[in-house]
Scaffold this motif. Structure first.
Motif, PDB file in Angstrom:
ATOM      1  N   SER A  42      -2.436  -9.091 -19.397  1.00  8.97           N
ATOM      2  CA  SER A  42      -3.200  -8.459 -18.013  1.00  8.97           C
ATOM      3  C   SER A  42      -2.399  -7.261 -17.540  1.00  8.97           C
ATOM      4  O   SER A  42      -1.030  -7.356 -17.197  1.00  8.97           O
ATOM      5  CB  SER A  42      -3.513  -9.476 -17.234  1.00  8.97           C
ATOM      6  N   ALA A  43      -2.966  -6.145 -17.004  1.00 12.48           N
ATOM      7  CA  ALA A  43      -2.287  -5.141 -16.194  1.00 12.48           C
ATOM      8  C   ALA A  43      -1.834  -5.478 -14.886  1.00 12.48           C
ATOM      9  O   ALA A  43      -2.742  -6.261 -14.226  1.00 12.48           O
ATOM     10  CB  ALA A  43      -3.111  -3.651 -16.237  1.00 12.48           C
ATOM     11  N   PRO A  44      -0.931  -4.955 -14.359  1.00 17.81           N
ATOM     12  CA  PRO A  44      -0.511  -5.370 -12.797  1.00 17.81           C
ATOM     13  C   PRO A  44      -1.874  -5.094 -11.901  1.00 17.81           C
ATOM     14  O   PRO A  44      -2.411  -3.946 -12.202  1.00 17.81           O
ATOM     15  CB  PRO A  44       0.713  -4.677 -12.317  1.00 17.81           C
ATOM     16  N   GLU A  45      -2.044  -5.814 -11.039  1.00 10.92           N
ATOM     17  CA  GLU A  45      -3.006  -5.493  -9.989  1.00 10.92           C
ATOM     18  C   GLU A  45      -2.994  -4.188  -9.214  1.00 10.92           C
ATOM     19  O   GLU A  45      -1.808  -4.329  -8.844  1.00 10.92           O
ATOM     20  CB  GLU A  45      -3.277  -6.727  -9.057  1.00 10.92           C
ATOM     21  N   LEU A  46      -3.898  -3.366  -9.147  1.00  9.66           N
ATOM     22  CA  LEU A  46      -3.793  -2.448  -8.318  1.00  9.66           C
ATOM     23  C   LEU A  46      -4.282  -2.385  -7.071  1.00  9.66           C
ATOM     24  O   LEU A  46      -5.684  -2.695  -7.060  1.00  9.66           O
ATOM     25  CB  LEU A  46      -4.608  -1.106  -9.196  1.00  9.66           C
ATOM     26  N   ILE A  47      -3.846  -1.813  -6.052  1.00  7.20           N
ATOM     27  CA  ILE A  47      -4.350  -1.709  -4.716  1.00  7.20           C
ATOM     28  C   ILE A  47      -4.706  -0.341  -4.268  1.00  7.20           C
ATOM     29  O   ILE A  47      -3.892   0.667  -4.496  1.00  7.20           O
ATOM     30  CB  ILE A  47      -3.329  -2.503  -3.835  1.00  7.20           C
ATOM     31  N   THR A  48      -5.737  -0.110  -3.754  1.00  2.00           N
ATOM     32  CA  THR A  48      -6.015   1.314  -3.195  1.00  2.00           C
ATOM     33  C   THR A  48      -5.396   1.258  -1.753  1.00  2.00           C
ATOM     34  O   THR A  48      -5.524   0.671  -0.996  1.00  2.00           O
ATOM     35  CB  THR A  48      -7.557   1.515  -2.932  1.00  2.00           C
ATOM     36  N   VAL A  49      -4.351   2.434  -1.557  1.00  3.76           N
ATOM     37  CA  VAL A  49      -3.705   2.754  -0.526  1.00  3.76           C
ATOM     38  C   VAL A  49      -5.056   3.183   0.725  1.00  3.76           C
ATOM     39  O   VAL A  49      -5.444   4.039   0.766  1.00  3.76           O
ATOM     40  CB  VAL A  49      -2.842   3.766  -0.809  1.00  3.76           C
ATOM     41  N   PRO A  50      -4.807   2.408   1.863  1.00  2.00           N
ATOM     42  CA  PRO A  50      -5.578   2.658   2.944  1.00  2.00           C
ATOM     43  C   PRO A  50      -5.259   4.138   3.519  1.00  2.00           C
ATOM     44  O   PRO A  50      -3.987   4.306   3.503  1.00  2.00           O
ATOM     45  CB  PRO A  50      -5.561   1.504   3.964  1.00  2.00           C
ATOM     46  N   ASP A  51      -6.252   4.463   4.249  1.00  2.00           N
ATOM     47  CA  ASP A  51      -5.919   5.486   5.132  1.00  2.00           C
ATOM     48  C   ASP A  51      -5.588   5.189   6.490  1.00  2.00           C
ATOM     49  O   ASP A  51      -5.983   4.758   7.251  1.00  2.00           O
ATOM     50  CB  ASP A  51      -7.064   6.568   5.222  1.00  2.00           C
ATOM     51  N   GLY A  68      -2.171  -5.804   0.975  1.00  2.00           N
ATOM     52  CA  GLY A  68      -1.467  -6.222  -0.096  1.00  2.00           C
ATOM     53  C   GLY A  68       0.131  -5.352  -0.268  1.00  2.00           C
ATOM     54  O   GLY A  68       0.584  -5.845  -1.145  1.00  2.00           O
ATOM     55  N   LEU A  69       0.252  -4.439   0.678  1.00  3.81           N
ATOM     56  CA  LEU A  69       1.372  -3.607   0.459  1.00  3.81           C
ATOM     57  C   LEU A  69       2.378  -4.342   1.495  1.00  3.81           C
ATOM     58  O   LEU A  69       2.110  -3.745   2.773  1.00  3.81           O
ATOM     59  CB  LEU A  69       0.847  -2.265   0.690  1.00  3.81           C
ATOM     60  N   TYR A  70       3.612  -4.522   1.003  1.00  4.82           N
ATOM     61  CA  TYR A  70       4.504  -4.893   1.964  1.00  4.82           C
ATOM     62  C   TYR A  70       5.924  -4.071   1.583  1.00  4.82           C
ATOM     63  O   TYR A  70       6.703  -4.327   2.509  1.00  4.82           O
ATOM     64  CB  TYR A  70       4.998  -6.394   1.592  1.00  4.82           C
ATOM     65  N   ASN A  71       6.012  -3.063   0.952  1.00  2.00           N
ATOM     66  CA  ASN A  71       7.294  -2.545   0.685  1.00  2.00           C
ATOM     67  C   ASN A  71       7.268  -1.176   1.360  1.00  2.00           C
ATOM     68  O   ASN A  71       6.857   0.107   0.861  1.00  2.00           O
ATOM     69  CB  ASN A  71       7.334  -2.200  -0.838  1.00  2.00           C
ATOM     70  N   LEU A  72       7.054  -1.143   2.690  1.00  2.00           N
ATOM     71  CA  LEU A  72       6.972  -0.181   3.696  1.00  2.00           C
ATOM     72  C   LEU A  72       8.186   0.428   4.188  1.00  2.00           C
ATOM     73  O   LEU A  72       9.434  -0.283   4.464  1.00  2.00           O
ATOM     74  CB  LEU A  72       6.176  -0.435   4.995  1.00  2.00           C
ATOM     75  N   ARG A  73       8.206   1.966   4.009  1.00  2.00           N
ATOM     76  CA  ARG A  73       9.454   2.548   4.640  1.00  2.00           C
ATOM     77  C   ARG A  73       8.969   3.432   5.649  1.00  2.00           C
ATOM     78  O   ARG A  73       7.614   3.940   5.691  1.00  2.00           O
ATOM     79  CB  ARG A  73       9.845   3.589   3.298  1.00  2.00           C
ATOM     80  N   GLU A  74       9.663   3.547   6.712  1.00  2.00           N
ATOM     81  CA  GLU A  74       9.018   4.357   7.849  1.00  2.00           C
ATOM     82  C   GLU A  74      10.136   5.713   8.304  1.00  2.00           C
ATOM     83  O   GLU A  74      11.150   5.408   8.012  1.00  2.00           O
ATOM     84  CB  GLU A  74       8.901   3.415   9.181  1.00  2.00           C
ATOM     85  N   VAL A  75       9.399   6.710   8.604  1.00  2.00           N
ATOM     86  CA  VAL A  75      10.196   7.935   8.687  1.00  2.00           C
ATOM     87  C   VAL A  75       9.827   8.628   9.788  1.00  2.00           C
ATOM     88  O   VAL A  75       8.649   8.611  10.305  1.00  2.00           O
ATOM     89  CB  VAL A  75      10.078   8.835   7.613  1.00  2.00           C
ATOM     90  N   THR A 104       0.616  -0.446  -7.707  1.00  2.00           N
ATOM     91  CA  THR A 104       0.843  -1.572  -7.752  1.00  2.00           C
ATOM     92  C   THR A 104       1.356  -2.203  -6.482  1.00  2.00           C
ATOM     93  O   THR A 104       1.955  -1.517  -5.554  1.00  2.00           O
ATOM     94  CB  THR A 104       1.771  -1.773  -8.829  1.00  2.00           C
ATOM     95  N   PRO A 105       1.268  -3.612  -6.225  1.00  2.00           N
ATOM     96  CA  PRO A 105       1.734  -4.114  -5.092  1.00  2.00           C
ATOM     97  C   PRO A 105       2.971  -3.951  -4.563  1.00  2.00           C
ATOM     98  O   PRO A 105       3.606  -3.853  -3.215  1.00  2.00           O
ATOM     99  CB  PRO A 105       1.574  -5.385  -5.055  1.00  2.00           C
ATOM    100  N   ASP A 106       4.097  -3.665  -5.654  1.00  2.00           N
ATOM    101  CA  ASP A 106       5.499  -3.402  -5.327  1.00  2.00           C
ATOM    102  C   ASP A 106       5.575  -1.829  -5.024  1.00  2.00           C
ATOM    103  O   ASP A 106       7.059  -1.592  -4.762  1.00  2.00           O
ATOM    104  CB  ASP A 106       6.439  -3.845  -6.511  1.00  2.00           C
ATOM    105  N   THR A 107       5.010  -1.055  -5.019  1.00  2.00           N
ATOM    106  CA  THR A 107       5.001   0.576  -4.742  1.00  2.00           C
ATOM    107  C   THR A 107       5.766   0.601  -3.217  1.00  2.00           C
ATOM    108  O   THR A 107       5.142   0.046  -2.239  1.00  2.00           O
ATOM    109  CB  THR A 107       3.736   1.166  -4.636  1.00  2.00           C
ATOM    110  N   VAL A 108       6.585   1.429  -3.169  1.00  2.00           N
ATOM    111  CA  VAL A 108       7.236   1.863  -1.927  1.00  2.00           C
ATOM    112  C   VAL A 108       5.968   3.000  -1.323  1.00  2.00           C
ATOM    113  O   VAL A 108       5.637   3.720  -1.529  1.00  2.00           O
ATOM    114  CB  VAL A 108       8.420   2.656  -1.919  1.00  2.00           C
ATOM    115  N   ILE A 109       5.698   2.594   0.274  1.00  2.00           N
ATOM    116  CA  ILE A 109       4.736   3.303   0.964  1.00  2.00           C
ATOM    117  C   ILE A 109       5.571   3.929   2.088  1.00  2.00           C
ATOM    118  O   ILE A 109       6.036   3.020   2.647  1.00  2.00           O
ATOM    119  CB  ILE A 109       3.527   2.455   1.358  1.00  2.00           C
ATOM    120  N   THR A 110       5.549   4.927   2.115  1.00  2.00           N
ATOM    121  CA  THR A 110       6.290   5.870   3.304  1.00  2.00           C
ATOM    122  C   THR A 110       5.222   6.194   4.274  1.00  2.00           C
ATOM    123  O   THR A 110       4.429   6.822   4.191  1.00  2.00           O
ATOM    124  CB  THR A 110       7.129   6.947   2.499  1.00  2.00           C
TER     125      THR A 110
END
Length: 119
Positions: A42-51, A68-75, A104-110
């Motif tokens: 199975s491919a990793p679960e994909l999550i649509t990034v919210p606006d 489901g996105l927890y790898n958050l970076r703030e600038v 993927t759930p482990d993607t860094v979101i800035t």
């Protein structure tokens, strides 16, 4: 003071087995099934990034985590390198990856934000 050691019957130690591999090793290629095809992985679960543009920074973080996105970076969006200490004092001005992107759930979101007083 006495020290007792258990399990040392006769003072011999088991000898290591030579030429065997541990049972937990895995190969890089999945083993073929009886039909000669590799098993479906199975491919990793994909999550649509919210606006979260224009949101209060705290609400933006909560929205990302609810998705489901927890790898958050703030600038600091002003470029001054300030830490976003009181999240509710900041407003979102940007995000990477863009809203609607599938990740993927482990993607860094800035999350880029400025203080309300910077407006």
């Amino acid at each position: 003071m006495a020290l007792a050691l258990g399990g040392c019957a006769g003072g011999t130690e088991p000898s290591p087995t030579v030429g065997t591999e541990p049972a937990s090793t895995s190969s890089a290629t999945p083993a073929p099934t009886s039909g000669g095809e590799p098993p479906v992985t199975s491919a990793p679960e994909l999550i649509t990034v919210p606006d979260v543009s224009g949101m209060n920074h705290q609400d933006a973080q909560d929205t990302m985590q609810a998705a489901g996105l927890y790898n958050l970076r703030e600038v600091d969006g002003t470029g001054r390198g300030r830490m976003l200490i009181l999240d509710r004092d900041w407003v979102q001005t940007g995000q990477t990856p863009a809203a609607g992107t599938k990740v993927t759930p482990d993607t860094v979101i800035t999350l880029t934000a400025i203080k309300y007083s910077d407006r």
